[in-house]
Design a protein around this motif. Structure first.
Motif, PDB file in Angstrom:
ATOM      1  N   CYS A  37      85.167 106.582  19.106  1.00  0.00           N
ATOM      2  CA  CYS A  37      84.019 107.453  18.844  1.00  0.00           C
ATOM      3  C   CYS A  37      84.384 108.915  18.630  1.00  0.00           C
ATOM      4  O   CYS A  37      83.566 109.812  18.861  1.00  0.00           O
ATOM      5  CB  CYS A  37      83.001 107.315  19.969  1.00  0.00           C
ATOM      6  SG  CYS A  37      82.175 105.696  19.975  1.00  0.00           S
ATOM      7  N   CYS A  66      77.330 109.504  14.420  1.00  0.00           N
ATOM      8  CA  CYS A  66      77.457 108.875  15.744  1.00  0.00           C
ATOM      9  C   CYS A  66      76.430 107.768  15.923  1.00  0.00           C
ATOM     10  O   CYS A  66      76.736 106.701  16.476  1.00  0.00           O
ATOM     11  CB  CYS A  66      77.303 109.928  16.843  1.00  0.00           C
ATOM     12  SG  CYS A  66      78.641 111.163  16.891  1.00  0.00           S
ATOM     13  N   CYS A  71      77.809 105.249  18.678  1.00  0.00           N
ATOM     14  CA  CYS A  71      78.681 106.057  19.544  1.00  0.00           C
ATOM     15  C   CYS A  71      77.935 107.135  20.313  1.00  0.00           C
ATOM     16  O   CYS A  71      78.530 108.153  20.694  1.00  0.00           O
ATOM     17  CB  CYS A  71      79.780 106.698  18.695  1.00  0.00           C
ATOM     18  SG  CYS A  71      81.118 105.560  18.265  1.00  0.00           S
ATOM     19  N   CYS A 130      81.930 112.068  19.262  1.00  0.00           N
ATOM     20  CA  CYS A 130      80.703 111.472  19.787  1.00  0.00           C
ATOM     21  C   CYS A 130      80.869 111.189  21.275  1.00  0.00           C
ATOM     22  O   CYS A 130      81.976 110.992  21.777  1.00  0.00           O
ATOM     23  CB  CYS A 130      80.379 110.165  19.055  1.00  0.00           C
ATOM     24  SG  CYS A 130      80.275 110.316  17.255  1.00  0.00           S
ATOM     25  N   GLY A 132      79.914 108.559  22.753  1.00  0.00           N
ATOM     26  CA  GLY A 132      80.160 107.141  22.994  1.00  0.00           C
ATOM     27  C   GLY A 132      78.946 106.452  23.574  1.00  0.00           C
ATOM     28  O   GLY A 132      77.889 107.066  23.808  1.00  0.00           O
ATOM     29  N   GLU A 209      85.710  97.947  24.952  1.00  0.00           N
ATOM     30  CA  GLU A 209      84.584  98.861  25.135  1.00  0.00           C
ATOM     31  C   GLU A 209      83.513  98.192  25.985  1.00  0.00           C
ATOM     32  O   GLU A 209      83.402  96.961  26.024  1.00  0.00           O
ATOM     33  CB  GLU A 209      83.966  99.250  23.786  1.00  0.00           C
ATOM     34  CG  GLU A 209      84.913  99.957  22.844  1.00  0.00           C
ATOM     35  CD  GLU A 209      84.288 100.185  21.478  1.00  0.00           C
ATOM     36  OE1 GLU A 209      83.070  99.952  21.351  1.00  0.00           O
ATOM     37  OE2 GLU A 209      84.994 100.587  20.553  1.00  0.00           O
TER      38      GLU A 209
END
Length: 882
Positions: A37, A66, A71, A130, A132, A209
């Motif tokens: 991100c 984003c 993100c 970003c 995230g 993630e």
């Protein structure tokens, strides 16, 4: 109408865009960032990835990127190819998003073509950072805090119900924060926002993630919880003991750093650190930390970070850690420990009252086979290696009295805490007065004892001190940070205080994470840049450290790995000049506008008008060298501060040595200058002195009321009471009362003086009247013996006429014959009468002479001290009439 036309035009743009891109949404990615991100923005067109020019790039554009990538929110738009130069075509010249679009395709943008043909280069590639899908909020940095996930509109906390360590490991890895070292809960949600993420994450720990982890909806849509989940990530995780022997309870201490096992250096290894390791591994308590040859051959690079444990921490990474400037360490100098064994094993308590013999080779190897419950710390010094010395015993933190306190005692404290060598042993509560018991007094360490409470002293807890005598230390590992600039706050030359001296920091290879940590630590925002276009800096100073590479897990510059401390770590042209986002024009140390008065202060004295002279220059306080320091310079300082006359020009750091720069040397004043800045001196910062030569003054203390806020600092505000009971009001009341008392005393004395004058005057009149009455009586008797016609008239009121009355010397030889009184005798009588009046006044004022004064009224002879003329005149009269 205008709004409808605008919407129609926007719809037309979108239609044209759809035609250009074939009706498909532009595919995006972020490249060369630390995680998925963040990175350089790249667009895929006709099967080939290209970049975007950042000429009109804004946070609105980044927000759409984003959102499209899932993100979270946009937190940064670094420009000028921050994430490196891209390859291939430059597809977009600009984008113009409103910030609410779902994809970049919904925004207005330039035609998609290779703009390299229009003379654009990859030097202007746009980047995005970003937040995230997940973040840790409310902690000491981006790698610890409350777990929150982004819903597309807001950040929502995650419940601690069924939150597992594998889930925390995925979060830490995704954020680039190392490994999870603890998972906590029970942080209450904000009352104003009771929203909770409606899913439970069931990560296995290997997912890249959090968003790809399996999720389970909370039963009934409501997650069971006692608060928000909290995670602490660390670069340091997992500890083990490695040995060539058979015992698992002893060996070389190693830590896992980002998947790599590294041995710890022994140069700052303490028994308190070893205790934490043994407890963490379930091996009881530390018996000793043997030195000598390393226990394990080979191994990875040695970790030079220094841990400053008190001994009570549950994990080694919970202790304060300093990695900056870690010394080079050989394999023959690795940390090791021998633990007692089973966690349930109970060792006897150490006999703290048995002191180590003075001059013995005491060390950690000779530590007793016993359990030590005492802990040591330094307080109120700005870091773990400076401050007031405090010892924990019997559940209470107490202090040490400064009677006999010296560098040998301080050496034991610094070594015990892993803080290097002792630079200064401070007394008189230099770091503020403590509270609680005073555990030690009359300490007399040899300097090589393993623990400060093993030094000779009075019995534990016995003393004749107060907390104003609390002892402190400054160790060589004490660190401080500042920026030096003439006119800017949060921009300037970066300096670090180490080994008792301020020195520069080298800029290579200082990256964005490092600069961000520096700016945050100085309260100057969370971003900044290194300025490489400034010229060479004037003057000479140490260039302490180079090769600083901070990690996201680091919360201060002290935790960042770097090269070792060296006096000249780089060339002068490589000194770092930092500009933080929060930079602003510099204000004065006390108030604005900046006057000379606010740039001068006294410290370390016993009043506001005595102490070490300190001056403000280049954004920091520094001292004045005592070379050429005399009463003339002290007079200027006292007058400038409104402290009256100079009583003494103090030299040789009488008010204790200062720290920081020595700004002035060879100051030469005439004594009548209005400011120390008007006196001749060496250039700022040029001196050949040490702080043992700091100059001071002692003034008479006649403070100007206008200077109280400056000299008293925050005390004026913090101690003030409402209304008239503020500090200025109290001072006015006191001064008024004193003035009134003086006036009353003066009035009383004046009234008494006037009364005494009136009484004395009355007494003199009465006495004179008595004398003249006697003279009148004598003359009357004389006239009675002769003819009535011979009676002489004596005025009743005008006593001055009495000097004209003739006083016969002898009886007349015949009636009717008169003898003229010679002028000499006449004058003698006048002098006698006048003199008698003065004589009475003099004696009447002396109560002790009262009885002797009666001789005149009784016609008796006086003593030899009386006036001869007066005596003879009255004697003659007396003889005549007897």
């Amino acid at each position: 109408m205008a709004l409808g036309r605008r919407l129609s035009l926007r719809g037309l743009c979108v239609l044209l865009l759809s035609t250009v891109v074939g009706g498909q949404v532009l595919e995006l990615r972020l490249k060369d960032g630390a995680h998925r991100c963040e990175g350089r923005v790249e667009v895929k067109h006709q099967g080939e990835w290209g970049t975007v020019v950042d000429g009109s790039w804004s946070l609105k554009d980044a927000s759409v990127v984003c959102r499209q990538l899932g993100c979270g929110a946009a937190v940064g738009i670094p420009q000028k190819a921050y994430f490196g130069l891209g390859l291939g075509p430059i597809w977009l010249l600009y984008t113009s998003c409103e910030g609410t679009e779902s994809t970049v395709s919904d925004c207005r943008h330039s035609n998609i073509k290779d703009h390299r043909n229009d003379s654009y280069t990859h030097d202007w590639d746009a980047g995005v950072v970003c937040s995230g899908f997940v973040r840790l909020a409310g902690g000491d940095g981006p790698c610890s805090g409350r777990v929150e996930v982004y819903s597309g509109e807001a950040w929502i906390p995650v419940s601690d119900g069924n939150f597992t360590l594998p889930t925390a490991q995925v979060i830490c890895a995704e954020l680039g924060c190392g490994k999870a070292v603890s998972v906590q809960g029970h942080e209450l949600f904000r009352e104003s926002d009771g929203r909770v993420w409606a899913e439970e994450f069931r990560c296995e720990g290997e997912e890249p993630e959090l968003r790809v982890c399996p999720r389970v909806p909370c039963p009934g849509g409501t997650c069971h919880h006692s608060g928000a989940a909290q995670v602490v990530c660390s670069a340091y995780s997992e500890v083990r003991l490695m040995t060539n022997g058979s015992s698992q309870c002893e060996g070389q201490v190693e830590m896992n750093i980002s998947g790599q096992w590294r041995a710890l250096c022994a140069s700052h290894w303490s028994l308190a650190n070893a205790n934490v390791v043994c407890r963490q591994l379930g091996y009881g308590v530390a018996i000793s930390t043997p030195g000598g040859p390393h226990l394990v051959e080979g191994g990875d690079q040695i970790l030079t970070a220094r841990f400053h444990c008190s001994g009570a921490e549950s994990f080694l990474w919970s202790c304060p850690v300093t990695a900056l400037g870690g010394p080079d360490c050989s394999h023959g100098n690795t940390a090791s420990v021998i633990c007692s064994g089973n966690q349930t094993q109970v060792l006897p308590q150490c006999d703290h009252f048995v002191s180590e013999p003075a001059g013995s080779a005491a060390s950690e190897e000779s530590a007793p086979y016993c359990s030590d419950s005492r802990q040591l710390r330094l307080v109120d010094g700005g870091g773990p290696c400076a401050g007031r010395v405090e010892i924990l015993d019997q559940g209470s933190w107490g202090t040490i009295c400064d009677d006999g306190w010296d560098l040998d005692d301080a050496r034991v404290v610094c070594r015990q805490l892993g803080c290097g060598e002792a630079l200064n042993a401070t007394g008189s509560a230099h770091f503020g007065a403590g509270s609680g018991p005073i555990w030690l007094d009359d300490l007399n360490c040899a300097g090589n004892e393993s623990q400060v409470w093993r030094c000779p002293s009075r019995r534990w807890g016995q003393h004749d001190c107060r907390h104003k005598e609390d002892a402190g230390v400054i160790c060589s590992e004490f660190l401080a940070l500042r920026m030096v600039s003439e006119d800017q706050q949060c921009a300037g030359w970066l300096e670090v205080f180490y080994n008792g001296t301020w020195g520069s920091v080298c800029r290579s290879p200082m990256d964005d994470v490092t600069v961000s940590i520096i700016c945050s630590q100085l309260g100057c925002g969370d971003s900044g840049s290194v300025n490489t276009s400034v010229g060479l800096r004037e003057g000479s100073r140490p260039r302490w450290v180079d090769s600083i590479q901070c990690r996201k897990t680091d919360t201060s510059l002290w935790q960042c790995p770097s090269g070792p401390w060296k006096y000249s770590s780089c060339s002068p042209k490589e000194e770092a000049y930092i500009s933080c986002a929060g930079r602003r024009p510099k204000s004065c140390p006390a108030a604005a506008p900046c006057a000379d008065r606010e740039k001068l202060r006294l410290r370390g004295g016993d009043s506001e008008c005595s102490g070490r002279v300190e001056v403000w220059h280049s954004g920091s306080w520094g001292t004045v060298c005592d070379d050429s320091w005399s009463l003339a310079e002290a007079e200027v300082v006292c007058q400038q501060l409104g402290c009256g006359q100079a009583l003494e020009a103090v030299r040789a750091a009488t008010f204790s040595p200062g720290n920081g720069s020595i700004w002035l040397d060879e100051v030469r004043c005439g004594g009548r200058e209005s400011s120390l800045w008007d006196c001749a001196a060496e250039p700022w910062g040029h001196s050949d002195c040490k702080h043992e030569e700091d100059a001071g003054v002692r003034c008479s203390g006649e403070l100007s009321p206008a200077l109280f806020p400056v000299l008293l600092g925050t005390r004026t505000t913090s101690n003030s009471l409402p209304g008239i009971f503020s500090l200025p009001g109290v001072l006015c009341l006191i001064l008024g009362a004193l003035l009134f008392l003086v006036l009353v005393i003066l009035a009383t004395q004046l009234l008494r003086w006037r009364a005494e004058r009136r009484a004395l005057s009355s007494y003199e009149d009465a006495l004179a009247e008595a004398v003249y009455e006697e003279l009148d009586y004598v003359l009357t008797k004389k006239e009675g013996l002769g003819s009535p016609d011979q009676r002489t008239h004596v005025p009743a009121e005008n006593y001055d006429d009495a000097e004209e009355v003739p006083v016969p010397g002898t009886p007349p030889s015949s009636q009717g014959s008169e003898e003229e009184v010679p002028p000499e005798e006449e004058d003698g009588v006048r002098s006698s009468q006048t003199g008698s009046s003065l004589n009475f006044s003099r004696e009447a004022a002396d109560p002790g002479e009262g009885e002797e004064s009666l001789w005149l009224l009784q016609g008796k002879k006086g003593d030899a001290g009386c006036d001869d003329v007066e005596l003879s005149a009255l004697e003659t009269s007396s003889v005549t009439f007897l």
